[in-house]
Enzyme design. Structure first.
Site, PDB file in Angstrom:
ATOM      1  N   GLY B 474      42.582  47.654  48.536  1.00 28.23           N
ATOM      2  CA  GLY B 474      41.552  47.734  49.056  1.00 28.23           C
ATOM      3  C   GLY B 474      40.462  47.242  47.348  1.00 28.23           C
ATOM      4  O   GLY B 474      39.496  46.692  48.513  1.00 28.23           O
ATOM      5  N   ARG B 636      35.696  33.775  35.747  1.00 26.71           N
ATOM      6  CA  ARG B 636      35.870  33.482  37.610  1.00 26.71           C
ATOM      7  C   ARG B 636      35.475  34.789  38.626  1.00 26.71           C
ATOM      8  O   ARG B 636      36.507  35.012  38.335  1.00 26.71           O
ATOM      9  CB  ARG B 636      36.241  32.704  37.280  1.00 26.71           C
ATOM     10  CG  ARG B 636      35.376  31.607  38.946  1.00 26.71           C
ATOM     11  CD  ARG B 636      36.976  30.813  39.650  1.00 26.71           C
ATOM     12  NE  ARG B 636      37.248  29.842  38.468  1.00 26.71           N
ATOM     13  CZ  ARG B 636      35.836  28.726  38.532  1.00 26.71           C
ATOM     14  NH1 ARG B 636      35.071  28.506  39.096  1.00 26.71           N
ATOM     15  NH2 ARG B 636      36.522  28.381  37.322  1.00 26.71           N
ATOM     16  N   GLY B 712      39.645  45.046  38.859  1.00 23.91           N
ATOM     17  CA  GLY B 712      39.545  46.189  39.130  1.00 23.91           C
ATOM     18  C   GLY B 712      39.658  47.673  38.147  1.00 23.91           C
ATOM     19  O   GLY B 712      39.591  48.972  38.826  1.00 23.91           O
ATOM     20  N   GLU B 713      39.745  47.709  36.887  1.00 24.16           N
ATOM     21  CA  GLU B 713      39.605  49.089  36.042  1.00 24.16           C
ATOM     22  C   GLU B 713      38.405  48.826  34.996  1.00 24.16           C
ATOM     23  O   GLU B 713      37.630  49.661  34.875  1.00 24.16           O
ATOM     24  CB  GLU B 713      40.767  48.428  35.737  1.00 24.16           C
ATOM     25  CG  GLU B 713      41.919  48.666  36.150  1.00 24.16           C
ATOM     26  CD  GLU B 713      43.469  48.276  35.689  1.00 24.16           C
ATOM     27  OE1 GLU B 713      43.823  49.645  35.905  1.00 24.16           O
ATOM     28  OE2 GLU B 713      43.515  47.424  35.506  1.00 24.16           O
TER      29      GLU B 713
END
Lengths: 158, 748
Positions: B474, B636, B712-713
């Site tokens: 995802g 980045r 992501g986290e």
């Protein structure tokens, strides 16, 4: 389980089928008709991943039995649009980033069609309220609202 | 600029662009194929029976009734379960857990598989499973964290975190002129990806083909192979799309192994898909914690000590101790730092890593404690954090590879309008009389790298094929990784065909730890670089090439042409170079990982600052998050559109942690009473308004070749504390237990 004769229209095509009385509409679509765009997510009608249109109204197909669909007209995500002829909502979900893993996306699209049918020009609060029967665990909610707003603003709400 | 990179990083026109998802078209048309969408011919459906007690033994199953049900083809119980070659208690790969595969009649937690039923239809298998009607010899369930039962954690790598101590902790406590001693609790949370765990298994001799959602394809192949006594290369996994993972889909689970065993035994393909209720058991969760934080400051509000003790729940039979206390390492410039972990064994499924493991729970407690300390000091929470800003890693003195946290604080505060915030709580009301509060939290997340390989093939028409077994759960790997690959080859994105999500491809590593884009992307970058290097050698040696003789010069690649650096008049097209060389294609290979010595030189972290506004009904105590601003510096950013979506998603997980998610056990049975989406709450659209993400520019020459830190986290990390602190600011109440519930505020 004894079979029941079923005659219905799915994505514009006449379908005749023989289904057991305990087959869910979601399984009928996925397993018998191979329309796997409709997803199983909770089997309790909470997450909305299985949403389809029945006679134009959004229905959670995991809470419906296939035998209830005799004479009805069903639209799944596969019938909403296709590559080269996308529904405006499909186009906007893609462009506005209204999806991540994509598992909830078909259900959100069908719920959004229903929302815009009932309310062609929803404000953000109405969009959020209208789509709160669908869960996105990646929580891409902002992009979904953006997609529906821009679809409505382009006059594709009705 | 330090010169830790072997070559200057070339970036063309692809990376950094908000490219629309390449997988979007498949996902909006319903043609993206998830595991359970596969239905091979002659398929059997598998349904397992979850235990309804949390501890004891299964004494009876009505196998005859199940077998007699029309359409049921097999009932597998501990009594007849075919042999497995691997030991269910072994841990064949990194991240492995002990699994339940009907090895005996014991029950170790509610929801554990105790039988498997196969049927010609899903309905038949489901009814067969129901007819088994298990009886038990139950023992009392242990589902509550009890301090008296806690034991120190013996450090042992994954799941068994080591404590950390820097400086003189006793002296830090003694030097404090103000101190707090607070205990925060976090609840058990379940990943609940929208796509439940599933598998479609097919055997052909001793070769196994699997459709299975996996965050680590090659590692999972090795894991499954172990249990069936076959070489890892005999296992093939297809996983083009995952319907979310969040840490729960990296390794084989018991139900999946049982379905594969059933396919082997019957000689037919078998599909198993967990129900939503079954997601609360054998597939991991974020373990509950109780964390004590003792902070001290001197007269200048400088931290003399952060002393963080975590007590975490784990299962009775395996170790995964939430490394929550380690969230206090690496962030604030305290004179002394201590993190310690203890664990308590409960009759629950083994916890595991769930989006921001350790950091999410630990930071929730730490950021609230920081707010309490700022309150005690009588200074603004942002000012308090700035006074304790760490210029080098606290304790170790290591430099940060990069750290734009100060900019995150400033830009986030500016955007949020933090400067007008009253110091004291319960000072603000909106036009409807709702109590209004503002809170903040700092976000920190490490930048791990795994190892990955990739292959790039330049074709005679100048297009390229790039391949790695990367995973898109995802986050956008199909798009971001293709952007990196295209840049590495100097090709426009539409000239690059990207293959991923299949175990036959070069090992794309693990989609976890927020390190997948850096790792798989690094491998693709290297593979593209290898192609360009070879192409340059061919062209320089070719008398007919405009690049002939330029062998000592550097080349750069863009738009399908190779240029002599600094001399745009000398260039040659990829297709022409290959044609003259008579090559149909040119293959390059690349890999990426982090050398251990590089990991030692720098403290490598993403940073962020989250600001939240809540409104609380003064009578009903209903809480709404009305605004959040998160400013993140994560190196980045390859694709701003995808990265923003990840960061927003993380912040919403922060809302969810702070206000929604909690698995509640019935203390009598040990069952989770809210094991479905009706009772286990996660945010819906109506819960989420006014969120904004800022990405703060950061160049990091050390973290990896691409300068990527991962997004992501980290979005969860500062958000939980920011919301809790805003609730205090609105109401004057410190609720030291997550999620914060209406009843907590009503009775505060």
């Amino acid at each position: 389980m004894s079979g029941h004769k079923l005659s219905l229209v799915v994505n514009g095509e006449r379908v005749e089928a023989d289904v057991p009385s305990n087959r869910l509409l979601s399984e009928f679509l996925r397993d018998d008709l191979a329309l796997t765009g409709t997803k199983r997510g909770c089997e309790t009608g909470v997450c909305g991943a299985c949403s389809v249109l029945v006679d134009g109204d959004v229905v959670k197909s995991c809470l419906s039995l296939a035998v209830q669909m005799n004479g009805r007209e069903i639209t799944t995500v596969e019938g909403l649009g296709r590559v080269g002829a996308l529904h405006p909502l499909q186009q906007q979900f893609m462009e506005k980033g209204g999806l991540q893993c994509g598992y909830c996306t078909p259900g959100f699209l069908m719920a959004a069609v229903d929302l815009l049918k009932r309310n062609p020009n929803p404000d953000d609060a109405e969009i959020r309220e209208g789509l709160s029967g669908n869960l996105c665990r990646c929580t891409g909610y902002q992009g979904i609202v953006d997609a529906i707003r821009s679809t409505a603003e382009a006059g594709h709400g009705a | 600029m330090p010169d830790t990179l072997a070559h200057p990083v070339r970036f063309g026109s692809n990376a950094g662009q908000p490219v629309t998802r390449r997988d979007g078209i498949a996902k909006v048309t319903g043609t993206a194929t998830f595991t359970a969408d596969n239905s091979p011919e002659n398929l059997l459906h598998a349904v397992y029976v979850p235990a309804t007690i949390a501890r004891g033994r299964v004494t009876h199953l009505d196998v005859a009734a199940a077998e007699a049900h029309p359409g049921v083809t097999m009932v597998m119980t501990p009594g007849n379960r075919p042999a497995l070659q691997g030991d269910p208690s072994a841990k064949p790969t990194m991240f492995s857990f002990r699994i339940e595969v009907l090895q005996d009649d014991s029950v170790r937690y509610a929801g554990q598989p105790i039988a498997l039923v196969l049927g010609e239809t899903l309905e038949a298998a489901t009814e067969g499973a129901r007819l088994l009607n298990p009886r038990y010899a139950a023992e009392p369930a242990r589902t509550r964290i009890d301090d008296d039962e806690a034991a120190p954690v013996e450090p042992g790598g994954f799941g068994r975190p080591a404590g950390v101590e820097h400086g003189d902790v006793a002296a830090g406590h003694a030097a404090a002129t103000k101190a707090i001693d607070v205990t925060y609790e976090t609840s058990a949370q379940y990943h609940n990806a929208m796509e439940t765990h599933a598998v479609v298994a097919q055997w052909e001799g001793d070769k196994l083909s699997l459709d299975v959602p996996s965050q680590a394809l090659l590692m999972s192949c090795a894991g499954y192979a172990y249990f069936f006594g076959i070489p890892a290369e005999n296992v093939t996994i297809r996983a083009p799309y995952l319907g979310g993972g969040f840490g729960s889909k990296a390794i084989p689970t018991g139900p999946q192994v049982l379905a594969i065993l059933a396919a082997k035994e019957t000689g037919r393909p078998v599909k198993l898909m967990l129900t939503r209720q079954q997601m609360f058991g054998p597939v991991g969760h974020r373990g509950a914690t109780r964390q004590r934080l003792r902070l001290g400051i001197d007269d200048g509000a400088a931290l003399t000590v952060i002393d963080h003790e975590g007590l975490a729940a784990t299962s009775s039979f395996d170790d995964f101790v939430e490394p929550a206390a380690n969230a206090s390492q690496g962030l604030y410039a305290a004179g002394a730092l201590r993190s310690a972990h203890r664990a308590v064994r409960l009759d629950v499924g083994t916890p595991g890593p769930m989006r921001a493991p350790g950091e999410a729970s630990g930071s929730a407690a730490l950021e609230c404690a920081m707010d309490e300390m700022a309150e005690a000091a009588g200074i603004d929470p942002l000012e308090f954090r700035l006074r304790n800003y760490a210029e080098t890693e606290p304790g170790t003195g290591k430099p940060y590879s990069s750290k734009a946290l100060r900019e995150c604080y400033m830009q986030g505060a500016e955007r949020f309008g933090w400067s007008g915030r009253p110091l004291l709580p319960r000072q603000m009301k909106d036009e409807n009389g709702l109590l209004t509060g503002w809170g903040m939290g700092t976000a920190l997340f490490p930048c791990p790298m795994f190892a990955a390989d990739a292959r790039a093939t330049l074709r005679s028409d100048g297009s390229a094929l790039v391949e790695t077994s990367a995973i898109d759960m995802g986050q956008g790997a199909w798009t971001a990784l293709a952007q990196i690959a295209a840049d590495s080859l100097g090709l426009p994105l539409d000239m690059v065909e990207f293959r991923a999500g299949h175990s036959s491809l070069p090992d794309g590593g693990v989609a976890g730890g927020s390190g997948h884009t850096a790792t798989a992307g690094g491998a693709l970058h290297a593979a593209g670089g290898d192609v360009i290097r070879q192409l340059g050698e061919i062209a320089a040696a070719d008398p007919e090439s405009p690049l002939h003789g330029a062998g000592n010069a550097a080349f750069s690649a863009r738009d399908g042409r190779l240029y002599v650096d600094g001399d745009d008049s000398r260039s040659d097209s990829f297709a022409d170079i290959l044609a003259r060389a008579g090559s149909a294609e040119l293959v390059g290979n690349g890999s990426a990982s982090r050398a251990p010595e590089d990991a030692e030189k720098f403290s490598m972290h993403s940073h962020g600052a989250v600001f939240a506004e809540v409104k609380v009904d003064p009578d009903l105590c209903q809480v709404r998050v009305t605004r959040m601003v998160g400013a993140f510096a994560a190196g980045r950013i390859i694709n701003p559109k995808l990265a923003e979506s990840q960061l927003l998603g993380g912040m919403i997980w922060g809302i969810s942690f702070a206000l929604h998610e909690e698995a509640k056990h019935d203390p009598r049975t040990g069952r989770i009473v809210n094991a479905d989406f009706a009772g286990y709450h996660v945010p819906v659209n109506a819960d989420v308004t006014g969120l904004e993400v800022l990405t703060v520019h950061e160049d990091d020459p050390y973290v990896n070749a691409l300068g990527i830190k991962g997004v992501g986290e980290i979005g969860i990390v500062g958000s939980v504390g920011a919301i809790a602190n805003a609730i205090w600011h609105a109401t004057g109440h410190r609720i030291r237990r997550f999620p914060i519930r209406i009843e907590d505020l009503l009775t505060a």
